[in-house]
Design a protein around this motif. Structure first.
Motif, PDB file in Angstrom:
ATOM      1  N   SER A 176      56.220  30.155  71.395  1.00  0.00           N
ATOM      2  CA  SER A 176      56.634  29.362  70.225  1.00  0.00           C
ATOM      3  C   SER A 176      55.727  28.160  69.997  1.00  0.00           C
ATOM      4  O   SER A 176      55.789  27.520  68.940  1.00  0.00           O
ATOM      5  N   HIS A 177      54.905  27.813  70.976  1.00  0.00           N
ATOM      6  CA  HIS A 177      53.962  26.696  70.815  1.00  0.00           C
ATOM      7  C   HIS A 177      52.660  27.118  70.138  1.00  0.00           C
ATOM      8  O   HIS A 177      51.774  26.290  69.959  1.00  0.00           O
ATOM      9  N   PHE A 178      52.541  28.382  69.817  1.00  0.00           N
ATOM     10  CA  PHE A 178      51.289  28.881  69.225  1.00  0.00           C
ATOM     11  C   PHE A 178      50.931  28.139  67.950  1.00  0.00           C
ATOM     12  O   PHE A 178      49.827  27.584  67.815  1.00  0.00           O
ATOM     13  N   LEU A 179      51.859  28.078  66.990  1.00  0.00           N
ATOM     14  CA  LEU A 179      51.566  27.425  65.713  1.00  0.00           C
ATOM     15  C   LEU A 179      51.343  25.913  65.876  1.00  0.00           C
ATOM     16  O   LEU A 179      50.384  25.370  65.305  1.00  0.00           O
ATOM     17  N   PRO A 180      52.200  25.180  66.638  1.00  0.00           N
ATOM     18  CA  PRO A 180      51.917  23.741  66.811  1.00  0.00           C
ATOM     19  C   PRO A 180      50.557  23.477  67.436  1.00  0.00           C
ATOM     20  O   PRO A 180      49.844  22.558  67.010  1.00  0.00           O
ATOM     21  N   LEU A 181      50.181  24.269  68.430  1.00  0.00           N
ATOM     22  CA  LEU A 181      48.865  24.088  69.039  1.00  0.00           C
ATOM     23  C   LEU A 181      47.752  24.344  68.030  1.00  0.00           C
ATOM     24  O   LEU A 181      46.749  23.616  67.987  1.00  0.00           O
ATOM     25  N   GLN A 182      47.928  25.380  67.206  1.00  0.00           N
ATOM     26  CA  GLN A 182      46.911  25.684  66.190  1.00  0.00           C
ATOM     27  C   GLN A 182      46.787  24.549  65.165  1.00  0.00           C
ATOM     28  O   GLN A 182      45.680  24.179  64.766  1.00  0.00           O
ATOM     29  N   LEU A 183      47.922  23.993  64.757  1.00  0.00           N
ATOM     30  CA  LEU A 183      47.897  22.941  63.736  1.00  0.00           C
ATOM     31  C   LEU A 183      47.261  21.664  64.274  1.00  0.00           C
ATOM     32  O   LEU A 183      46.442  21.027  63.588  1.00  0.00           O
ATOM     33  N   VAL A 184      47.624  21.271  65.501  1.00  0.00           N
ATOM     34  CA  VAL A 184      47.034  20.046  66.072  1.00  0.00           C
ATOM     35  C   VAL A 184      45.543  20.235  66.316  1.00  0.00           C
ATOM     36  O   VAL A 184      44.733  19.339  66.023  1.00  0.00           O
ATOM     37  N   TRP A 230      46.571  20.516  76.228  1.00  0.00           N
ATOM     38  CA  TRP A 230      47.321  19.266  76.192  1.00  0.00           C
ATOM     39  C   TRP A 230      47.595  18.801  74.767  1.00  0.00           C
ATOM     40  O   TRP A 230      47.970  17.635  74.565  1.00  0.00           O
ATOM     41  N   LEU A 231      47.420  19.648  73.797  1.00  0.00           N
ATOM     42  CA  LEU A 231      47.637  19.264  72.405  1.00  0.00           C
ATOM     43  C   LEU A 231      49.102  19.305  72.002  1.00  0.00           C
ATOM     44  O   LEU A 231      49.451  18.890  70.895  1.00  0.00           O
ATOM     45  N   TRP A 232      49.963  19.796  72.878  1.00  0.00           N
ATOM     46  CA  TRP A 232      51.396  19.848  72.575  1.00  0.00           C
ATOM     47  C   TRP A 232      52.149  19.706  73.906  1.00  0.00           C
ATOM     48  O   TRP A 232      51.653  20.209  74.929  1.00  0.00           O
ATOM     49  N   PRO A 233      53.296  19.029  73.910  1.00  0.00           N
ATOM     50  CA  PRO A 233      54.028  18.836  75.180  1.00  0.00           C
ATOM     51  C   PRO A 233      54.351  20.176  75.852  1.00  0.00           C
ATOM     52  O   PRO A 233      54.829  21.108  75.200  1.00  0.00           O
TER      53      PRO A 233
END
Length: 328
Positions: free
Chosen positions: A295-303, A225-228
């Motif tokens: 494509s959500h891999f990096l946003p999830l990692q950053l959050v 749930w760390l990214w939409p």
């Protein structure tokens, strides 16, 4: 001749006291890196050789069996290494917290050797900073370099069976920046528990347990749930296109009106006929899924990393406050 990188005072003492543990950690890191590099290169060479023959793994051509076997003999150890080393990377922050909490902090408080350092014009805050800075810098440097090697091996290596996907813990816990954030978090929590507990073995266990608990909660319940999420409402997309490339967070049955129902509405169906009758009764026309594409891999990692760094900052602040309150 001293240089800018020459250690002095409490930093030199910290390295001197724990040089055996640091050398052991460096040795294990070099061995793991060498093994991972060897299996990756071996699997790559075997895949290139198989491709040059024109054979594929799933074939009935008897002439290809030898080349296929050679490829699998190299590919299986590679996948084994990716999985096992990734799991070790996932538990490494707990081990780091245990080391900082126990041997690095609590043992000095328990034995009273910290008094000797403080009597030589070294303030408690400087003593703690040195305890954390030097071993922490060495550990984080090693973790960062190894993470780069791991990601390169995973992302470029061949895969036929048991290939780990980007959303699985062995890969997510080993790809930057998450392992570095967990390393910082482990060091900060280890310092706090070491100061609070003050005894080597209990502090060691408490530090490891605290970091391990946070890791399990983050990966099991918070990470999705760390990214939409994105939503798919098509049978072909959900059942075919998503498999292997997307992390499915939730799914269920789709009605003609667009309502999302859980699969459990037809859980009482004991056979295929009853299942179809249940779907017809609810006017089900397909399935739906909420998922994370690759494509959500990096946003999830950053959050994920950002949350850990905030928690680490809070733990470090608390550690210095505890030190000041008890030993000012």
């Amino acid at each position: 001749m001293s240089t800018a990188f020459t250690l002095r005072g409490p930093a030199w003492v910290a390295v001197r006291q724990h040089r055996r543990a640091l050398w052991a950690g460096l040795g294990l890191l070099v061995l793991a890196a060498g093994y991972l590099l060897w299996v990756r290169l071996s699997a790559g060479d075997a895949a290139a050789t198989l491709q040059a023959t024109g054979c594929q793994v799933e074939t009935e051509n008897q002439d290809c069996l030898g080349d296929i076997q050679n490829y699998l003999d190299a590919e299986v150890p590679f996948e084994f290494a990716i999985t096992r080393i990734g799991l070790v990377m996932a538990v490494l922050p707990s081990l780091l917290a245990a080391f900082v909490a126990g041997p690095l902090i609590a043992r000095e408080l328990e034995s009273g050797t910290y008094k000797l350092m403080w009597s030589q014009s070294v303030s408690p805050a400087r003593w703690l900073a040195a305890k954390l800075a030097v071993p922490g810098a060495l550990a984080l440097t090693g973790i960062g370099l190894f993470s780069v090697l791991y990601y390169w091996a995973w992302s470029t290596g061949p895969g036929e069976f048991g290939t780990r996907h980007w959303y699985e813990v062995p890969v997510s816990a080993s790809a930057l920046p998450v392992p570095l954030a967990y390393g910082v978090f482990g060091i900060a929590v280890g310092a706090l528990t070491g100061l609070l507990v003050g005894r080597t073995v209990p502090a060691l266990a408490t530090g490891a347990l605290a970091v391990g608990t946070v890791s399990v909660v983050m990966w099991s319940y918070i990470q999705p749930w760390l990214w939409p999420v994105e939503t798919a409402e098509n049978v072909e997309t959900v059942e075919n296109a998503l498999v292997g490339s997307a992390s499915v967070v939730d799914n269920g049955l789709l009605t003609r009106t667009g309502e999302h129902l859980p699969f459990s509405v037809c859980r009482s169906s004991s056979n295929e006929e009853q299942l179809e009758q249940c779907k017809a009764a609810h006017d089900v026309i397909g399935t739906w899924a909420e998922y994370h594409p690759s494509s959500h891999f990096l946003p999830l990692q950053l959050v994920h990393s950002g949350i850990l760094l905030v928690l680490a900052a809070a733990a470090a602040f608390a550690a210095f406050r505890v030190l000041k309150r008890r030993h000012a």
